[in-house]
Design an enzyme around this catalytic site. Structure first.
Site, short mmCIF file in Angstrom:
data_model
loop_
_atom_site.label_atom_id
_atom_site.label_comp_id
_atom_site.label_asym_id
_atom_site.label_seq_id
_atom_site.Cartn_x
_atom_site.Cartn_y
_atom_site.Cartn_z
N LYS A 65 0.85 -1.21 0.00
CA LYS A 65 0.00 0.00 0.00
C LYS A 65 0.88 1.25 0.00
O LYS A 65 0.63 2.21 -0.74
CB LYS A 65 -0.91 0.00 1.24
CG LYS A 65 -1.97 -1.08 1.21
CD LYS A 65 -2.67 -1.25 2.55
CE LYS A 65 -3.61 -2.45 2.49
NZ LYS A 65 -4.22 -2.79 3.77
N GLN B 244 -5.85 -1.92 9.96
CA GLN B 244 -5.37 -3.16 9.34
C GLN B 244 -5.85 -4.36 10.17
O GLN B 244 -5.63 -4.41 11.38
CB GLN B 244 -3.83 -3.13 9.29
CG GLN B 244 -3.21 -4.30 8.56
CD GLN B 244 -3.48 -4.28 7.06
OE1 GLN B 244 -3.34 -3.27 6.40
NE2 GLN B 244 -3.91 -5.43 6.52
N ASP C 3 -11.20 2.01 3.01
CA ASP C 3 -11.45 0.57 2.82
C ASP C 3 -12.86 0.32 2.28
O ASP C 3 -13.16 -0.75 1.76
CB ASP C 3 -11.31 -0.17 4.17
CG ASP C 3 -9.93 -0.79 4.35
OD1 ASP C 3 -9.31 -1.12 3.33
OD2 ASP C 3 -9.49 -0.94 5.50
#
Ligand code: NDP
Length: 290
Positions: free
Chosen positions: A53, A97, A120
């Protein structure tokens, strides 16, 4: 004839060019898109995803920050950090995460990040647009479903009117993806571990998406050569120390029309879709303060 291999590389490169331009336009207006990843503990798989990422984020010119906390962090302290990031005008996208430590698992994690910074795409307000029928890829949608659709569209695979079978009904892949396909006018069958005779469905599909998590489960016995099925393999499994998908790619090459590889298919599409969400979120927040 061998199946076409739907690799992510050309789609990712094209998307990065667009994102770089949009990032530059934001910087010219005094705003550098910035994302923060909140990691609890030291899960090696999480750290590897985070590195991917960070790489794409920085390649397009955006700012990346990793906030790493000890696995024994209290719920109060964890919520305090999320609240600070939610309120920070210099942070435009936030990711929690997964997995988090057991003491945090009773929290409503998808709804902790404010919807406008939820890159997300898991916040109930953002997934609601899927239930309401939106097929707008410019919204903050879950990244893997968005990446799958972008991959199919890049390779001009028709979706409207097609019979689509999604294997796997998780909240992050199967369910939102089945809704996105429905909104794009496909006829969708969502299958799972309790589905009786999965082959009956996959053999009659124009598109099969596997998000199962079992290495090489889908082989040539699941497909009908006459059907010219396009297969998208979301699975990321370790087999003999290697990263492999849910599909037995070598055995499908002469049976299906096209297949996405693992690695090099949905994985990179997911990461670039996340960075696209960061740019979308930053553009949205800029509109909000105008
Ligand atoms: P989950 O474990 O949450 O869900 C797996 C789904 O597969 C469940 O719905 C389960 O059914 C179904 N399933 C299990 N066994 C079978 C079977 N024999 N036949 C049919 N269906 C079955 O997984 P995720 O959705 O989180 O992930 C799926 C895979 O995709 C994993 O390999 C994961 O690593 C990968 N992944 C890849 C991403 C990427 O960017 N490439 C992103 C996210 C995930 P049931 O509901 O009945 O238990």
């Amino acid at each position: 004839m061998n199946a076409r291999i739907l690799t992510a590389t050309p789609v990712v490169e094209k998307t990065k060019i667009d994102l770089k331009e949009r990032c530059l336009a934001l910087k010219n207006r005094g705003i550098t898109p910035a994302m923060s990843v909140v990691l609890v503990g030291h899960n090696p798989a999480s750290l590897s995803y985070i590195r991917n990422k960070k790489k794409i984020c920085e390649e397009v010119g955006a700012k990346f920050t990793l906030e790493q906390y000890p696995s024994e962090i209290s719920e109060k302290e964890f919520l305090g950090h999320i609240d600070r990031l939610n309120k920070d005008p210099g942070t435009h996208g936030i990711i929690i995460q997964l997995p988090v430590s057991p003491q945090l698992r009773n929290l409503n994690l998808p709804d902790l990040v404010v919807p406008e910074k939820d890159i997300d795409g898991f916040h109930s307000q953002n997934t609601q647009s899927l239930y309401e029928g939106s097929a707008d890829l410019k919204l903050l949608l879950p990244c893997t479903p968005k990446g799958v659709i972008k991959l199919l569209q890049f390779y001009n695979v028709p979706i409207s009117g097609q019979n689509v079978v999604v294997v796997g009904r998780s909240l992050i892949v199967g369910k939102p993806l089945s809704m996105l396909f429905t909104n794009l006018n496909a006829t969708v069958t969502l299958t799972h571990s309790k589905t009786r005779d999965l082959r009956e469905f996959t053999k009659n599909a124009d598109i099969v998406v596997s998000a199962i998590g079992i290495a090489h489960l889908l082989d040539e016995t699941y497909f009908d050569k006459k059907r010219k099925t396009v297969v998208i393999d979301v699975g990321m499994n370790t087999f003999d120390g290697k990263l492999v998908g849910d599909c037995s790619r070598e055995r499908l090459l002469s049976t299906v029309e096209a297949i996405s590889p693992v690695p090099g298919g949905v994985g990179p599409m997911t990461v670039v879709s996340l960075i696209e969400n960061l740019i979308v979120a930053t553009e949205g927040q800029l509109k909000g303060i105008k």
